[in-house]
Design a protein around this motif. Structure first.
Motif: not given
Lengths: 530, 174
Positions: A9-10, A183, A210-213, A216, A233-234, A236, A241-244
């Motif tokens: 992906g990245f 990711y 209730h979050m929209d992501l 595809f 999604d990010y 934790r 720390m946050e990761r994708e």
């Protein structure tokens, strides 16, 4: 393709992005003059308005300063911080992790973030489509997982960067896979960067917050012509720390069904198992449900109604614990770890009468509960709270043991029509309690849980206020069985002990007595161990 | 003995954190805004809005005199200046090409990721710098940028896609 020749992906790691961002920052700042070289002539309007802003901020900072000074003085009185820190490297390390802030009437414990541990967070589906089986993960419940070229019962496929679980519908033979990866992992499936195949953007509505992501959807993708839904999604995990993360669902389900499953993906946070092996006389555990990632159990003395609670959870950056009161009368140690003992905030009148709040009798109706809080090396924080004195709490704490027993697998064989597993509660088979909820969508609920009985503990008395409605016939047939009903008559609890297996069972339900007994009769042992 | 972490040592210097930031950076932020807006009144507005944003997120700023803080203040000011440009072009009913606005960052010279990041439009570069240099998580980014968290996720995704595209266009390999 990335530099190792695999699709991903990245293709750049977090470290590479950080290094690049730092280089850009250096370049950006070096192209600008030094702050000291910039001396523009500002308008009167600008200076006036900014001056007002500064005065306002000065006033705000003064009030924050006062509270911080009070906290610092309090801490200085109770600690020999400098000496202790100088002597203890572990203390300095834990200093970074464990922050204690004293406010006016409460004390807050929280964590500061650390570097990433590199451990892939665990997520799972909170529900499965009709007919599909949960993964066995060692329980043998019928789910099959893919490991390389072979399928087997047992654990999901996992390596450092990704995890994939395969579910199967034994009636149709259809499969559903759920996977997640870091990711920037080289193992990320090719679909994440396949822009050539037909696909379109979709919105995943995550039910938990209730979050929209953005995702595809690829219809009939790959050799198997299965529908694929991917999203990122990010997240934790713990104090990382946050990761994708990249997520992927694959199967012959419709777009709508896959979207619904994706919206129900939840973090799996399995707690280790701790139990109290010593209780003050007269106390027993009440059958109260606990939820991940927090464990709570309550203990009650039925003779006088006194209760205390035992809680533990994994600390993370988003969570803080607030302990009522700041009357921190003593520090202690539990399992060699530092612990804080708080007496509840005592009303002034009682404090005057008794002088030392620690001398106030704990059974006085005026006394709020006391609290003992401590943390182990694995970021687990433990709290005992109740009207018990310090020594009793310490004795309870010192006798808490980790339970390494695995659970056998019991299943319900019969359910009333219309009941399905509740979308928001997962079976938890790795904890000491198996916990599963069902709902009929019309307000009817069934909650089935079981756990190992601790031999020393008496069991099976009801939650506070519930009445014992056990029929005589039931008492005769199963010595240990008890049926309780809530005060409002809406809920019933059937609890019993299988003394041979030393297992305690609880069946909560809104259904009537006969239905509950029928359900209980259908419970069977599916597998002896996880 | 329990460990206590003294989050902020209280002294005279820390008493007016915002004021120190304002006095230290107002000049350079004005210079940044002028580069983009070329109008002193608009530049003052951009600086003022940038400091208002800094106040809202004061707890996220550690040192007042470090490169990360300076970069944060410059990045926020650049964003506020572009917002004013956009508003200005709407009033004048003119087309606004956002990708052409913002500071021109000299390429760091790695012929790769850093050079590509420096070339990105300001809105993508901003979010990447705030995330990967300043270390803000998506929740904090949402607060700083006044957008929803899911929008932050989308923005980060688009920024990374733009990075990949920029590298490819430059003849680089991924």
């Amino acid at each position: 393709m990335n530099r190792t020749g695999e699709a991903d992906g990245f293709p750049f790691s977090e470290q590479e992005l950080r290094a690049a961002a730092q280089a850009v920052r250096v370049s950006m700042l070096s192209s600008l003059p030094e702050p000291s070289e910039c001396r523009p002539v500002f308008s009167d309007r600008f200076l006036r308005e900014m001056d007002a802003l500064c005065r306002r901020e000065r006033r705000r900072e003064k009030s924050r300063t006062f509270l911080r000074r009070a906290a610092i003085i309090l801490l200085a009185v109770f600690t020999g911080l400098t000496v202790w820190l100088a002597a203890d490297a572990d203390a300095r390390a834990s200093l970074i992790r464990w922050i204690r802030e004293v406010h006016q009437s409460w004390t807050e414990y929280r964590f500061s973030p650390r570097e990433n541990t590199g451990v892939l967070p665990d997520f799972s589906l909170s529900r499965l489509p009709e007919g599909y089986s949960l993964p066995s993960t060692g329980t043998g419940s019928g789910g099959r997982v893919q490991d390389g070229n072979k399928t087997r019962d047992g654990d999901s496929t996992q390596n450092q960067d990704g995890r994939m679980v395969l579910y199967e519908n034994p009636d149709t033979g259809e499969r559903l896979t759920f996977g997640l990866w870091f990711y920037n992992s080289s193992n990320l499936p090719a679909v994440f960067s396949d822009y050539d195949r037909e696909h379109h953007t979709v919105t995943i509505h995550r039910v938990s917050d209730h979050m929209d992501l953005v995702g595809f959807f690829y219809p009939e993708y790959g050799d198997n012509m299965e529908n694929v839904l991917v999203w990122t999604d990010y997240v934790r995990s713990g104090t990382d720390m946050e990761r994708e993360l990249g997520f992927c669902l694959t199967g012959r389900l419709s777009e709508g069904e896959l979207l619904e499953l994706a919206g129900g993906v939840v973090p799996s946070q399995k707690l280790p198992v701790y139990e109290l092996t010593w209780l003050p006389e007269g106390y027993a555990e009440t059958p109260v449900i606990t939820w991940r990632p927090l464990h709570i159990s309550y203990y009650e003395n039925p003779e006088n109604g006194d209760r205390f609670s035992f809680r533990y959870r994994l600390m993370n950056n988003d969570f803080s614990i607030q302990v009522p009161g700041t009357n921190h009368w003593d520090v202690a140690t539990v399992w060699g770890h530092p612990a804080d003992f708080y007496t509840g905030t005592v009303p002034d009148t009682l404090a005057d009468l008794w002088g030392n709040p620690a001398d106030v009798p704990t059974d006085s109706p005026d006394t709020p509960p006391n609290t003992l809080i401590w943390m182990d090396n694995d970021r687990l924080v433990f709290v005992l709270e109740g009207k018990l004195n310090r020594d009793t709490m310490l004795q309870i704490a010192e006798n808490i043991r980790q339970n390494h027993q695995s659970l056998p697998v019991y299943r319900i064989g019969w359910l009333p029509e219309g009941y399905q597993k509740n979308a928001y509660r997962l079976e938890e088979t790795a904890a000491p309690r198996y916990d599963c909820a069902y709902a009929d969508g019309g307000g009817g609920s069934i909650h089935f849980l079981y756990y190992h009985a601790a031999a020393e503990r008496p069991v099976l008395f009801p939650p506070s206020g519930w009445a014992d409605i056990t029929p005589d016939e039931l008492r005769t047939n199963i010595r240990t069985a008890r049926l309780f009903q809530s005060e409002d008559g809406r809920q019933r609890l059937l609890a019993w002990v299988d003394e041979t297996e030393s297992m305690v069972f609880h069946l909560y339900s809104t259904e009537d007595k006969d239905v509950i007994l029928h359900i209980a009769d259908s419970v069977f042992l599916a597998k002896t161990t996880n | 003995m329990l460990v206590y972490y003294l989050q902020m040592i209280d002294n005279e210097e820390d008493k007016c954190k915002f004021e120190r930031l304002y006095l230290r950076y107002r000049g350079i932020l004005f210079a940044v805004a002028m580069k983009i807006l070329r109008n002193p009144q608009d530049a003052e507005d951009a600086v003022q809005q940038a400091f208002l944003s800094i106040i809202e997120n004061l707890n996220k700023i550690s040192g007042t005199d470090c490169p990360e803080t300076r970069s944060y203040a410059v990045t926020i000011t650049e964003r506020k200046a572009i917002d004013i440009l956009r508003a200005r072009s709407k009033i004048a009913d003119q087309e606004f090409d956002e990708t052409a606005q913002g500071l021109e960052i000299p390429p760091p010279g790695d012929s790769g990721l850093a050079d590509a990041m420096a070339k990105l439009p300001a809105r993508y570069r901003t979010v990447l710098l705030l995330r990967y240099d300043n270390g803000y998580d998506t929740g904090e980014l949402a607060e700083i940028l006044h957008i929803k968290r899911e929008s932050v996720n989308r923005l980060l995704w688009r920024a990374k896609e733009a990075l990949k595209e920029t590298i490819r266009e430059g003849g680089g390999t991924l």
